[in-house]
Scaffold this motif. Structure first.
Motif, PDB file in Angstrom:
ATOM      1  N   PRO A 259     -11.830 -29.448 -47.867  1.00 57.32           N
ATOM      2  CA  PRO A 259     -12.179 -28.580 -46.840  1.00 57.32           C
ATOM      3  C   PRO A 259     -12.622 -29.809 -45.639  1.00 57.32           C
ATOM      4  O   PRO A 259     -13.172 -30.685 -45.857  1.00 57.32           O
ATOM      5  N   GLU A 260     -12.283 -28.988 -44.435  1.00 56.55           N
ATOM      6  CA  GLU A 260     -13.054 -29.731 -43.253  1.00 56.55           C
ATOM      7  C   GLU A 260     -14.362 -29.291 -43.203  1.00 56.55           C
ATOM      8  O   GLU A 260     -14.809 -28.225 -43.818  1.00 56.55           O
ATOM      9  N   GLU A 263     -15.134 -25.226 -43.485  1.00 57.48           N
ATOM     10  CA  GLU A 263     -13.948 -24.797 -43.675  1.00 57.48           C
ATOM     11  C   GLU A 263     -14.092 -24.508 -45.350  1.00 57.48           C
ATOM     12  O   GLU A 263     -14.750 -25.012 -46.141  1.00 57.48           O
ATOM     13  N   ALA A 267      -9.540 -21.273 -47.212  1.00 60.27           N
ATOM     14  CA  ALA A 267      -8.716 -21.670 -45.812  1.00 60.27           C
ATOM     15  C   ALA A 267      -7.744 -22.943 -46.070  1.00 60.27           C
ATOM     16  O   ALA A 267      -6.916 -23.007 -45.640  1.00 60.27           O
ATOM     17  N   ARG A 271      -3.608 -23.141 -45.815  1.00 61.65           N
ATOM     18  CA  ARG A 271      -3.197 -23.846 -44.721  1.00 61.65           C
ATOM     19  C   ARG A 271      -2.094 -24.695 -45.358  1.00 61.65           C
ATOM     20  O   ARG A 271      -0.881 -25.077 -44.873  1.00 61.65           O
TER      21      ARG A 271
END
Length: 400
Positions: A259-260, A263, A267, A271
């Motif tokens: 994850p970012e 995030e 998610a 994505r």
């Protein structure tokens, strides 16, 4: 206590992070001085991983060259994509760094030989992460096949069930689906197995023949109703290759979905399913990797071997049958049956090891072996390049 070895980890993907975690638990032996990782998310993830298990904060670099300008460790683990191994190994050896390379060590036999030659001339340790050699099950299998108690090895029949989830994730949707950019599947996945076969025979391959190819995961086999992406597909729920089922419902093979900042893991999965490579229909990928292969080999000492690599299995497994002049040995990955031509059969049971982490301690064992070879001039590493290069030679001869 002997001096700790300053060590760097090159590459912070799945394998690199596993080695970082283990090295953090071995601080009496090593000092983690650097991580080399050009990907921002992976570098940050590796730092977080270390902070969760220790107070170690190594320097982060984007390349070997950048690291070597600032600091030269005594040792390094190369856990980057295999296309990068050769250049990184050579630059590290040039600077006097002992190296442990994740398999495969390189993508041509010439590159493997050059790494071995440079390490030998420099008097440095150069090993390969052929972890099966350190797994208790395979240690026993090799000992039984080579200790002479059942005579000489006549033939080896070995099967690798890749497992359909690993297959679609790695060799269809993933980067190893394009061997031109990574390496042939027989090398990236099968070199462990051919290393075991070569070790069992104790000889060099004389002739190698291979058949196989990509026949199923093609656009021609795509169901008429199938969409380009599983998340939009009307037949997704009944598809055994569904990315939605693998990543979203079962939450498997998602460790590489990082994850970012801020995030959620959910998610990232969404994505990937919507726009990433891992959300594609398996019949609509640009993959060229084989989905089946059989290798046969004859060895200088007269032994013969067959290796079958099959993607279409529910689970991943390895199965080995060894015929010797005095009996047979059969292993199914959990149990080994010893069958002498005369006498009682015996069974060794390793079932309890199947669920143990880090390949039942083999990942840690290869690190200890590497470090021991650095600190003790009399210690020879079990999987030095000289010892395991034959498996890579067979794999490259067997590429189809």
């Amino acid at each position: 206590m002997s001096k700790r070895v300053d060590i760097a980890v090159i590459g912070a993907g799945n394998r690199g992070c596993k080695y970082l975690t283990l090295l953090a638990q071995m601080q009496e032996l090593v000092n983690i001085t650097a991580i080399v990782e050009p990907d921002r998310l992976r570098a940050a993830n590796a730092s977080k991983l270390l902070r969760r298990v220790s107070d170690i904060e190594p320097q982060i670099f984007s390349s070997c060259e950048e690291m070597l300008e600032k600091t030269v460790p005594e040792a390094a683990i190369i856990a980057t994509p295999e296309q990068e191994h050769f250049a990184q190994a050579m630059i590290l050896l040039d600077k006097g760094v002992n190296i442990l390379i994740e398999k495969p060590m390189a993508v041509t036999i010439e590159q493997c030989e050059q790494i071995a030659e440079k390490a030998k001339k420099a008097g440095l340790v150069a090993g390969v992460c052929h972890i099966l050699r350190y797994h208790p099950y395979f240690e026993a299998l090799l000992r039984l096949a080579t200790d002479g108690s059942l005579g000489e090895v006549v033939s080896v029949t070995h099967r690798l069930g890749v497992g359909i989830d690993r297959a679609t994730h790695t060799f269809v949707r993933g980067p190893w689906g394009t061997p031109e950019l990574t390496s042939p599947m027989i090398l990236s996945k099968g070199c462990h197995d051919l290393d075991i076969i070569a070790a069992i025979t104790g000889s060099k391959a004389l002739k190698v023949h291979s058949v196989g190819g990509r026949h199923f995961f093609t656009n021609e086999n795509r169901p008429a109703q199938a969409a380009d992406r599983c998340v939009n597909c009307p037949i997704e729920k009944g598809c055994r290759f569904s990315a939605v089922d693998l990543y979203m419902r079962r939450k498997e093979w998602i460790s590489g979905f990082i994850p970012e900042e801020g995030e959620t893991a959910e998610a990232v999965i969404k994505r990937q399913l919507k726009s990433g490579e891992y959300g594609k229909c398996v019949f609509a990928c640009d993959n060229t990797a084989v989905d089946r292969q059989i290798v046969t080999a004859s060895f200088e000492n007269g032994a013969v071997a067959t290796f079958t690599m099959n993607l279409f299995t529910a689970d991943d497994y390895r199965d080995t049958h060894i015929s010797l002049t005095g009996g047979e040995i059969h292993g199914d990955g959990k149990k080994i049956e010893i069958i002498p031509l005369r006498g009682e059969r015996t069974v060794l049971d390793f079932s309890d090891l199947a669920s143990e982490p880090y390949h039942a301690g083999a990942d840690r064992a290869v690190l200890v072996d590497f470090i021991s070879a650095i600190t003790d001039p009399e210690h020879k590493m079990r999987t030095s390049i000289d010892e395991v290069i034959e498996s890579h030679r067979i794999c490259l001869l067997a590429s189809v």
